[in-house]
Design an enzyme around this catalytic site. Structure first.
Site, mmCIF file in Angstrom:
data_model
loop_
_atom_site.group_PDB
_atom_site.id
_atom_site.type_symbol
_atom_site.label_atom_id
_atom_site.label_comp_id
_atom_site.label_asym_id
_atom_site.label_seq_id
_atom_site.Cartn_x
_atom_site.Cartn_y
_atom_site.Cartn_z
ATOM 1 N N ASP A 76 0.813 -1.212 0.000
ATOM 2 C CA ASP A 76 0.000 0.000 0.000
ATOM 3 C C ASP A 76 0.849 1.265 0.000
ATOM 4 O OD1 ASP A 76 -2.223 -1.597 0.204
ATOM 5 O OD2 ASP A 76 -3.017 -0.643 2.002
ATOM 6 N N HIS A 127 -5.295 3.087 -4.413
ATOM 7 C CA HIS A 127 -5.378 3.331 -2.965
ATOM 8 C C HIS A 127 -5.794 4.779 -2.691
ATOM 9 C CE1 HIS A 127 -4.896 2.201 1.141
ATOM 10 N NE2 HIS A 127 -3.803 2.898 1.380
ATOM 11 N N HIS A 131 -5.173 9.540 0.238
ATOM 12 C CA HIS A 131 -5.314 8.728 1.454
ATOM 13 C C HIS A 131 -6.326 9.298 2.443
ATOM 14 C CE1 HIS A 131 -3.935 5.915 4.670
ATOM 15 N NE2 HIS A 131 -3.656 5.166 3.610
ATOM 16 N N HIS A 221 3.727 -2.092 3.421
ATOM 17 C CA HIS A 221 3.907 -0.784 2.793
ATOM 18 C C HIS A 221 5.337 -0.676 2.278
ATOM 19 C CE1 HIS A 221 0.584 -0.221 5.657
ATOM 20 N NE2 HIS A 221 0.153 0.755 4.875
#
Length: 265
Positions: A76, A127, A131, A221
């Protein structure tokens, strides 16, 4: 009288325990909003085997997760400056992963890395742009967050993503509706190292290995210092345990990812 008092205390303690368990369960539901309609990869595959979706699907590049012990490796919030090193590792280990990319300061900043992710056979996914927690946004704001990244990725790779991961796993009916409009399935996870909270690569590796299970989805990540160095050991150990690494669409196959659907191992 003392015995009756102890009995009352036990009942009160049990009541507090039950309340605590209910609170924990409620917290788990809150992390994904209204997610009662979530489907597991295994259920999606089983349903597809009984429908025409089997004939319509192109399959999982030779991997049959009905038979193989599959697991999906996902990253991510990239790409970042460490992503090329990660791609070198994945290439060396002959593993394909799924990358849920952020638009702002990531896809924009590292266009060549985005192109490389796609060119080397990894799944490029969404994604959001910045964010933001999607469950706190209006439909138009959600559309902008997801749509901007869709367009940015398509401009670089020639293909719009078909998967998205909501930040923090937070979703609701509005997120689901907009995701469906944009042709995006929602993908959650089953194993996380919480690598945003530590740069200890050994700890990151241990946390993933402790949670890894068949048909699971690993969340990492590629923007944190300790994560990329942990990946070779994670891959090697899970291969030794008999796991086969696949992308998320491969994990679902022969079911094609369904727009708007929430998938959770």
């Amino acid at each position: 009288m003392r015995n009756r008092g102890r009995g009352t205390g036990v009942r009160r303690a049990r009541g507090r325990s039950a309340a605590a368990l209910l609170a924990v369960a409620s917290l788990g539901l809150a992390l994904t909003g209204c997610s009662d309609n979530a489907v597991s990869p295994r259920s999606a595959r089983n349903d597809a085997l009984d429908t025409k979706a089997l004939a319509q699907s192109s399959g999982a590049a030779g991997t049959d997760c009905q038979k193989a012990k599959c697991i999906a490796l996902t990253f991510d919030a990239g790409p970042g400056e460490r992503t090329p090193q990660l791609l070198d590792t994945l290439k060396e280990k002959k593993v394909h992963a799924t990358f849920f990319l952020l638009g702002k300061n990531h896809v924009e900043k590292y266009p060549d890395t985005v192109r490389r992710i796609a060119a080397e056979g990894h799944e490029v996914a969404n994604h959001t742009w910045s964010h933001e927690r999607l469950d706190k946004l209006s439909a138009d704001e959600i559309r902008t967050e997801l749509g901007s990244t869709q367009e940015a990725v398509a401009k670089l790779t020639g293909r719009k993503p078909v998967l998205m991961r909501p930040p923090q796993g937070r979703t609701n009916k509005t997120v689901t509706k907009v995701s469906k409009e944009l042709g995006l399935s929602q993908i959650l996870w089953s194993a996380t190292a919480k690598d945003y909270s530590t740069n200890d690569s050994a700890l990151i590796k241990k946390r993933i290995l402790d949670q890894a299970d068949r048909d699971g989805v690993i969340l990492l990540h590629d923007i944190y210092d300790g994560t990329v160095p942990a990946v070779p050991g994670i891959i090697d150990t899970l291969k030794e345990r008999g796991f086969t690494f696949v992308t998320v669409p491969q994990l679902l196959a022969p079911a094609p990812p369904k727009p708007g659907q929430l998938y959770r191992p």
